[in-house]
Design a protein around this motif. Structure first.
Motif, mmCIF file in Angstrom:
data_model
loop_
_atom_site.group_PDB
_atom_site.id
_atom_site.type_symbol
_atom_site.label_atom_id
_atom_site.label_comp_id
_atom_site.label_asym_id
_atom_site.label_seq_id
_atom_site.Cartn_x
_atom_site.Cartn_y
_atom_site.Cartn_z
ATOM 1 N N CYS A 39 9.303 29.729 43.641
ATOM 2 C CA CYS A 39 9.397 29.243 42.247
ATOM 3 C C CYS A 39 8.883 30.235 41.213
ATOM 4 N N CYS A 40 7.900 31.070 41.541
ATOM 5 C CA CYS A 40 7.408 32.078 40.583
ATOM 6 C C CYS A 40 8.544 32.993 40.128
ATOM 7 N N GLY A 75 6.178 34.751 44.375
ATOM 8 C CA GLY A 75 6.404 33.574 45.207
ATOM 9 C C GLY A 75 5.630 33.579 46.509
ATOM 10 N N THR A 76 6.005 32.629 47.362
ATOM 11 C CA THR A 76 5.297 32.403 48.618
ATOM 12 C C THR A 76 5.722 33.422 49.669
ATOM 13 N N GLY A 102 1.268 35.160 40.814
ATOM 14 C CA GLY A 102 1.060 33.750 41.131
ATOM 15 C C GLY A 102 0.146 33.508 42.321
ATOM 16 N N SER A 103 -0.330 32.256 42.398
ATOM 17 C CA SER A 103 -1.328 31.886 43.403
ATOM 18 C C SER A 103 -0.853 32.105 44.833
ATOM 19 N N CYS A 104 0.429 31.827 45.110
ATOM 20 C CA CYS A 104 0.918 31.974 46.491
ATOM 21 C C CYS A 104 0.772 33.413 46.954
ATOM 22 N N PRO A 110 -0.920 26.751 46.985
ATOM 23 C CA PRO A 110 -1.045 25.374 47.497
ATOM 24 C C PRO A 110 -1.034 25.311 49.027
ATOM 25 N N GLY A 134 -1.933 32.082 38.280
ATOM 26 C CA GLY A 134 -1.098 31.002 37.733
ATOM 27 C C GLY A 134 -0.193 30.412 38.792
ATOM 28 N N CYS A 135 0.290 29.200 38.529
ATOM 29 C CA CYS A 135 1.182 28.517 39.473
ATOM 30 C C CYS A 135 2.213 27.716 38.686
ATOM 31 N N PRO A 136 3.247 28.342 38.188
ATOM 32 C CA PRO A 136 3.470 29.788 38.155
ATOM 33 C C PRO A 136 2.877 30.393 36.886
#
Ligand code: SF4
Length: 207
Positions: A39-40, A75-76, A102-104, A110, A134-136
């Motif tokens: 999603c990012c 993204g992840t 982003g956090s991933c 998450p 950020g997320c995102p």
């Protein structure tokens, strides 16, 4: 009127070091690789759209790693994908830069605790220069991260080490890692993960 225009108007001569000139040309034409992981990447695509006009900074995405000098990990990063990410990084030309978006990508996001399939920070497989929290993260935050890479390039010297340029940059402004730590103690990639693991260990010992 821009700074360069003003300088030329006054005397018509600009004195600089070749190193500064090359750094200026490199930071004025950063070409990120166009790929996204989750999603990012939607926010990364929005950043590349006309609203934000990244091309005014000389930044525009390329579709081949061989033509890119910046990798935005948006993204992840799953364990399945990790090998591909590493291979793409290795195909990029030197000098190359990595921005974790982003956090991933920073620490697993998450999927931090129960994501058996997620790498807990892309810095476990490739070196990261700048982390954007950020997320995102919003496009403004991503642009801030890209500006940070530009600042880093400005600090680089011929034959010098990247780490030394980072230290010089940190002496002038807050390093990206510290900015993330201020947002959330567990969002700093491996450093944050080590901190959490230590806390869990201490809690278990006390129990
Ligand atoms: S950090 Fe949030 S928005 Fe970005 S990829 Fe992970 S879950 Fe999606």
């Amino acid at each position: 009127m821009g700074l360069l225009d003003a300088k030329f108007e006054k005397g018509g001569v600009v004195i600089s070091k070749v190193e500064d000139l090359l750094n200026w040309s490199r930071l004025s034409s950063m070409w990120p690789m166009s790929f996204g992981l989750a999603c990012c990447a939607i926010e990364m695509m929005a950043t590349n759209a006309s609203n934000y006009d990244l091309e005014r900074f000389g930044i525009f995405p390329r579709s081949s790693p061989r033509q890119s000098d910046v990798m935005i990990v948006a993204g992840t990063v799953t364990f399945k994908m990790a090998e591909r990410v590493k291979r793409l990084y290795e195909q990029m030309t030197e000098p190359r830069y990595v921005l974790s978006m982003g956090s991933c990508a920073n620490c697993g996001g998450p999927y931090w605790e129960h994501g058996y399939h997620v790498v807990k920070g892309v810095d476990r497989i490739i070196p990261v220069d700048v982390y954007v929290p950020g997320c995102p993260p919003r496009p403004e935050a991503l642009i801030g991260g890209l500006m940070k890479i530009q600042e880093l390039i400005r600090e680089e010297e011929f034959g010098g080490k990247r780490e030394d340029a980072k230290k010089r940059l940190a002496a002038k402004s807050a390093p990206a890692e510290e900015v993330i730590m201020m947002q959330h103690p567990y969002l700093a990639g491996s450093a944050g993960q080590a901190k959490k693991e230590k806390e869990v260990e201490e809690a278990e010992t006390a129990a």
